[in-house]
Enzyme design. Sequence first.
Site, PDB file in Angstrom:
ATOM      1  N   LYS A  63      56.354 -30.250 -25.836  1.00 20.50           N
ATOM      2  CA  LYS A  63      56.249 -28.944 -26.505  1.00 20.50           C
ATOM      3  C   LYS A  63      56.207 -29.138 -28.025  1.00 20.50           C
ATOM      4  O   LYS A  63      55.392 -28.533 -28.708  1.00 20.50           O
ATOM      5  CB  LYS A  63      57.437 -28.049 -26.104  1.00 20.50           C
ATOM      6  CG  LYS A  63      57.302 -27.538 -24.673  1.00 20.50           C
ATOM      7  CD  LYS A  63      58.565 -26.907 -24.131  1.00 20.50           C
ATOM      8  CE  LYS A  63      58.390 -26.583 -22.648  1.00 20.50           C
ATOM      9  NZ  LYS A  63      59.592 -26.084 -21.990  1.00 20.50           N
ATOM     10  N   GLN A 107      65.647 -24.812 -23.356  1.00 19.59           N
ATOM     11  CA  GLN A 107      65.124 -25.623 -22.241  1.00 19.59           C
ATOM     12  C   GLN A 107      66.078 -25.534 -21.047  1.00 19.59           C
ATOM     13  O   GLN A 107      67.279 -25.782 -21.180  1.00 19.59           O
ATOM     14  CB  GLN A 107      64.955 -27.083 -22.703  1.00 19.59           C
ATOM     15  CG  GLN A 107      64.320 -27.988 -21.657  1.00 19.59           C
ATOM     16  CD  GLN A 107      62.881 -27.602 -21.319  1.00 19.59           C
ATOM     17  OE1 GLN A 107      62.089 -27.307 -22.200  1.00 19.59           O
ATOM     18  NE2 GLN A 107      62.547 -27.590 -20.036  1.00 19.59           N
ATOM     19  N   ASP A 130      59.662 -17.399 -23.849  1.00 20.91           N
ATOM     20  CA  ASP A 130      59.578 -17.756 -22.426  1.00 20.91           C
ATOM     21  C   ASP A 130      59.418 -16.514 -21.549  1.00 20.91           C
ATOM     22  O   ASP A 130      59.135 -16.632 -20.357  1.00 20.91           O
ATOM     23  CB  ASP A 130      60.853 -18.512 -22.000  1.00 20.91           C
ATOM     24  CG  ASP A 130      60.613 -20.010 -21.889  1.00 20.91           C
ATOM     25  OD1 ASP A 130      59.445 -20.416 -21.747  1.00 20.91           O
ATOM     26  OD2 ASP A 130      61.610 -20.769 -21.924  1.00 20.91           O
TER      27      ASP A 130
END
Length: 297
Positions: A63, A107, A130
Site C-alpha cells: 500500500k 490494517q 476502507d
Amino acid sequence: MTNATAPSPEQVRLIDGKAIAAQLVEQTRQEVEEIAAAHGAAPGLAVVLVGSDPASEVYVGRKIAQCRKAGIRSVEHRLPADTDEGALLALIDEMNADPAIDGILIQLPLPKGIDASLVLDRILPGKDVDGFHPVNVGRLSSGTGGLVPCTPLGIMMLLDTVIADYRGLNVVVIGKSNIVGKPVSMLLLEREATVTVTHIETRNLPDIARQADVIVAAAGAPQLVRGYWVKPGAVVIDVGITRITDPDGRTRLVGDCATNELGHAAAVTPVPGGVGPMTIACLLSNTVRAARMARDA
Ligand code: NAD
C-alpha cells in the site's frame, strides 16, 4: 462431476486486473497532482499496523509503495502488538483532527484484546478510506454515497470492463462477509442486477451458481467453483486468495475458482493479478476522494 470438455488454461479469457489497476493508479496520480497544485499539498494517507503479522506487513508495504507511485503522502504508524486500545484510539483522534491526513487505514486483523469495531468506528467517516465505518456502510446500503470498501469497488471496475448494463442480470455472490460479499451485493443491486447472496450454509450452491450471468466468488475456499458450476458465457470474478503448499513443498496462491475449467466463461479474473491489484488501487482513489470531500467541505 467434472467438465469433460475442459479447455487448456490459455483458452480462458482473463480480465487483466494488473493493467486496469495500473491505469487507475495513473489516473489517481494525475488527480493528486491537480489537488497538490490547487491546494499546496498532496492528499495524505495514514496507515496503522499494530503487531507484526507477516501477511499484514506485506499488505502495508504494498500500500505504501503504491501511494508513492501515485504521489500520495503516506504516514506509517507501526505499533507493538501489546499496544493499549486506549493509545490506539488516542492516535486515531489525533489523525482525525489533522488536516494533513485525508485517509486513515487500520490494517486488520488487530491483535487480540483490541476491539476492532470500536477502533474502526472511531475514524471519522470522511477519512474512512476502507469504507468500514457504520455511516459509510449505511450510505452504501441506502445508495446515498459515502466511501465504499476497496475490494468491492475494484470488483465493480473489473466488471465494468466487460458489462455495460447490469439491469436484470442474475448475479450470484459466494460469501457474505462485511468486507466483500455484502458490500459488492449492495453495489450490484444499485445497478439493478438480481443478486443472490450465498454462503457456507447455502444448499445446492452449484445449481444456484449455474443460473448466474455473473459469479463473484469470495469464500476463501480454494477452487470451490468448478467448470460445471458456470454457465457458458458467464463472467466470473475470483476474489479468493489462499496460499497452498504443493506436494513438492512449493507454495502458491490460488483463488476460489478452478480457472482452467472456465474456458466456456465470457471472462474470468486471474489469481493473482485480478482483484488484488484493484483493491490497492481503489484505496488510493478513495484517498483522493476523501481529500476532495475535505477540501470541498
Ligand atoms: P470471510 O472468511 O470473512 O467470509 C467468507 C464467506 O464465504 C463467508 O460468508 C462464508 O460463509 C463463505 N464460505 C466459506 N466457504 C464456503 C463454501 N465452501 N461455500 C460457500 N460459501 C462459503 O472472508 P473474506 O474476508 O470475505 O474473504 C474471502 C476471500 O477473499 C479470502 O480468500 C480472502 O483472502 C479474499 N480477499 C481478497 C481480497 C483481494 O484484495 N483480492 C480482499 C479481501 C478478501
